[in-house]
Design a protein around this motif. Structure first.
Motif, short mmCIF file in Angstrom:
data_model
loop_
_atom_site.label_atom_id
_atom_site.label_comp_id
_atom_site.label_asym_id
_atom_site.label_seq_id
_atom_site.Cartn_x
_atom_site.Cartn_y
_atom_site.Cartn_z
N ARG A 1 36.50 16.51 41.35
CA ARG A 1 35.22 16.98 41.91
C ARG A 1 35.38 17.46 43.35
N GLY A 2 36.48 18.17 43.59
CA GLY A 2 36.73 18.75 44.90
C GLY A 2 37.34 17.81 45.92
N ILE A 3 37.64 16.58 45.52
CA ILE A 3 38.21 15.58 46.43
C ILE A 3 39.68 15.39 46.09
N GLU A 4 40.53 15.53 47.09
CA GLU A 4 41.97 15.30 46.90
C GLU A 4 42.22 13.80 46.87
N ILE A 5 42.94 13.35 45.85
CA ILE A 5 43.21 11.92 45.68
C ILE A 5 44.70 11.72 45.43
N ALA A 6 45.30 10.81 46.18
CA ALA A 6 46.68 10.41 45.95
C ALA A 6 46.67 9.14 45.10
N ILE A 7 47.47 9.16 44.04
CA ILE A 7 47.57 8.02 43.13
C ILE A 7 48.99 7.46 43.21
N THR A 8 49.10 6.16 43.38
CA THR A 8 50.39 5.49 43.26
C THR A 8 50.26 4.49 42.13
N PHE A 9 51.15 4.61 41.16
CA PHE A 9 51.13 3.72 40.00
C PHE A 9 52.45 2.97 39.93
N THR A 10 52.37 1.65 39.88
CA THR A 10 53.55 0.81 39.76
C THR A 10 53.39 -0.05 38.50
N PRO A 11 54.12 0.29 37.42
CA PRO A 11 54.03 -0.54 36.24
C PRO A 11 54.70 -1.89 36.47
N GLU A 12 54.10 -2.92 35.94
CA GLU A 12 54.62 -4.29 36.01
C GLU A 12 55.01 -4.72 37.43
N LYS A 13 54.11 -4.43 38.38
CA LYS A 13 54.36 -4.86 39.77
C LYS A 13 54.44 -6.38 39.82
N PHE A 14 55.40 -6.86 40.50
CA PHE A 14 55.67 -8.30 40.60
C PHE A 14 55.97 -8.92 39.23
N GLY A 15 56.27 -8.06 38.24
CA GLY A 15 56.59 -8.54 36.91
C GLY A 15 55.42 -9.09 36.12
N MET A 16 54.19 -8.83 36.59
CA MET A 16 53.05 -9.45 35.92
C MET A 16 51.89 -8.53 35.60
N THR B 1 35.32 3.12 50.56
CA THR B 1 36.18 3.41 51.71
C THR B 1 37.19 4.52 51.46
N GLY B 2 37.31 4.97 50.21
CA GLY B 2 38.32 5.98 49.89
C GLY B 2 39.67 5.40 49.56
N TYR B 3 39.78 4.05 49.57
CA TYR B 3 41.03 3.37 49.21
C TYR B 3 40.70 2.28 48.20
N ARG B 4 41.55 2.20 47.17
CA ARG B 4 41.38 1.12 46.18
C ARG B 4 42.73 0.69 45.67
N SER B 5 42.96 -0.59 45.66
CA SER B 5 44.14 -1.21 45.08
C SER B 5 43.62 -2.03 43.90
N HIS B 6 44.21 -1.79 42.71
CA HIS B 6 43.67 -2.45 41.52
C HIS B 6 44.80 -2.88 40.59
N PHE B 7 44.78 -4.14 40.19
CA PHE B 7 45.76 -4.67 39.23
C PHE B 7 45.13 -4.69 37.85
N LEU B 8 45.94 -4.34 36.85
CA LEU B 8 45.47 -4.27 35.46
C LEU B 8 46.48 -4.95 34.55
N PRO B 9 46.02 -5.39 33.37
CA PRO B 9 46.98 -5.93 32.42
C PRO B 9 48.05 -4.87 32.08
N VAL B 10 49.26 -5.32 31.91
CA VAL B 10 50.36 -4.42 31.59
C VAL B 10 50.02 -3.62 30.32
N GLY B 11 50.22 -2.32 30.38
CA GLY B 11 50.03 -1.46 29.23
C GLY B 11 48.72 -0.69 29.19
N ILE B 12 47.73 -1.10 29.96
CA ILE B 12 46.43 -0.41 29.95
C ILE B 12 46.57 1.04 30.38
#
Length: 71
Positions: A9-24, A43-54
């Protein structure tokens, strides 16, 4: 670790994805250019943990984040 850039929607977003961070859990970080608020962060920043595989179930980080923002 994967890094992607999208325009949502016209907003530049950087995504960093780390699968199985910390092994969990999978980890997704979003940063919007100019710290513009997004539906998942004021705030324009979000850090989010999810179950592995989602993220993989959604076809990867870009489709997952795009669906998350639209939801």
């Amino acid at each position: 670790m994967e890094q992607h850039n999208i325009t949502w929607r016209g907003i530049e977003i950087a995504i960093t994805f780390t699968p199985e961070k910390f092994g969990m859990a999978d980890h997704v970080e979003l940063r919007s250019a100019g710290k513009v608020a997004l539906p998942v962060t004021e705030t324009g920043y979000r850090s989010h943990f999810l179950p592995v595989g989602i993220v993989a179930e959604h076809g990867g980080a870009v489709p997952f984040v795009s669906a998350w923002l639209e939801h």
